[in-house]
Design an enzyme around this catalytic site. Structure first.
Site, short mmCIF file in Angstrom:
data_model
loop_
_atom_site.label_atom_id
_atom_site.label_comp_id
_atom_site.label_asym_id
_atom_site.label_seq_id
_atom_site.Cartn_x
_atom_site.Cartn_y
_atom_site.Cartn_z
N TYR A 67 4.22 -17.10 -7.19
CA TYR A 67 5.31 -16.90 -6.25
C TYR A 67 6.65 -16.89 -6.97
O TYR A 67 7.49 -15.99 -6.74
CB TYR A 67 5.29 -18.01 -5.20
CG TYR A 67 6.30 -17.86 -4.10
CD1 TYR A 67 6.11 -16.93 -3.08
CD2 TYR A 67 7.44 -18.66 -4.06
CE1 TYR A 67 7.04 -16.79 -2.05
CE2 TYR A 67 8.36 -18.52 -3.04
CZ TYR A 67 8.16 -17.59 -2.03
OH TYR A 67 9.08 -17.46 -1.02
N ASP A 105 0.86 -1.18 0.00
CA ASP A 105 0.00 0.00 0.00
C ASP A 105 0.90 1.24 0.00
O ASP A 105 1.60 1.50 0.97
CB ASP A 105 -0.90 -0.02 1.24
CG ASP A 105 -1.90 1.13 1.26
OD1 ASP A 105 -1.47 2.30 1.16
OD2 ASP A 105 -3.11 0.86 1.38
N VAL A 163 12.35 -22.94 4.82
CA VAL A 163 12.61 -22.45 6.17
C VAL A 163 11.62 -23.07 7.14
O VAL A 163 10.40 -22.99 6.93
CB VAL A 163 12.51 -20.91 6.22
CG1 VAL A 163 12.82 -20.40 7.63
CG2 VAL A 163 13.45 -20.27 5.20
N ASN A 195 11.39 -7.31 3.11
CA ASN A 195 11.19 -8.71 3.45
C ASN A 195 9.76 -9.20 3.29
O ASN A 195 9.52 -10.41 3.28
CB ASN A 195 11.66 -8.92 4.90
CG ASN A 195 11.33 -10.29 5.44
OD1 ASN A 195 11.90 -11.28 5.01
ND2 ASN A 195 10.38 -10.35 6.37
#
Length: 248
Positions: A140, A54, A173, A74
């Site tokens: 992605y 935004d 992760v 990030n």
């Protein structure tokens, strides 16, 4: 005291980055969309509720900063796990919005502060999906490849002003976000969660997932003077991915 801003910094990899920069002596600022997560950060940090994609939110964040030494762009979401023909435009745009638009907006507003100071480090979180094909994760993968292209361009554009730009590519992760990916992928492929997990792990030469702290340690390296001549680089922290999806 040097200042770092970490988008999506109240949870997961972002929180690990914030903790690591704090230990390295930085003045830590974080943004996040989750007020509950922001409420749990240390009182000495500056936490701001903001959506990375935004522009009004990000403009407001940077208007409060005054100066900035390190940006960790990030913020990211996993997006859908689906065959390309089943991916909706809504899901496609949402995934690229957070992952790619979010990195763009953070860099857009960080650049003037760093150029004025004649120094700075921009670190974008990409993914090994930005280095390899990634079946059933088209939005992605496209976003994370785009993040690397953005970083390479910023390194060239901002280098003359003393600003370095690099990308970290996490592998698989450990944590709640990856658990969601494993479960969705297992459903899409007709496999069990453990089969998908083992497939990811066996696709690395170290045969293991990584921890959020491994990513955070690389971010601190890239944000400090020990890496003062490292720029324009794509650095994987993934246990060396040999095959990103060996069981497809």
């Amino acid at each position: 005291m040097r200042r770092v801003l970490i988008t999506a910094g109240a949870r997961g990899i972002g929180r690990a980055m914030a903790d690591a920069f704090d230990k390295a002596g930085f003045d830590v600022w974080v943004t996040d969309v989750d007020p509950a997560a922001l409420a749990e950060i240390p009182a000495v940090w500056t936490g701001i509720a903001a959506h990375a994609a935004d522009e009004d939110d990000m403009r407001r964040v940077f208007a409060q900063m005054g100066r900035l030494d390190v940006l960790c762009a990030n913020a990211g979401i996993a997006g859908p796990t689906a065959a390309i023909e089943d991916v909706t435009m809504e899901d496609w745009r949402a995934c690229l919005g957070v992952n790619l638009d979010g990195a763009f907006l953070a860099a857009k507003y960080a650049a003037p502060l760093m150029k004025k100071a004649g120094q700075g480090s921009i670190i974008v979180t990409s993914s090994t999906a930005g280095q390899h094909g990634y079946p059933f994760r088209a939005p992605y993968a496209a976003a994370k490849w785009g993040v690397i292209g953005l970083m390479k361009t910023l390194a060239m554009e901002l280098g003359p002003f003393g600003v370095r730009c690099n990308a970290i590519c996490p592998g698989s992760v450990e944590g709640p976000r990856m658990e969601g990916v494993l479960n969705r992928e297992a459903e899409a492929k007709g496999m069990t969660r453990d089969q998908v997990y083992d497939g990811y792990a066996s696709g690395t030469s170290m045969r293991s997932f990584v921890e959020a702290e491994d990513i955070a340690n690389m971010a601190v390296f890239l944000g400090t003077d020990v890496s003062r001549k490292v720029s324009g680089q794509v650095i994987a922290v993934d246990g060396h991915t040999e095959n990103p999806d060996p069981k497809v």
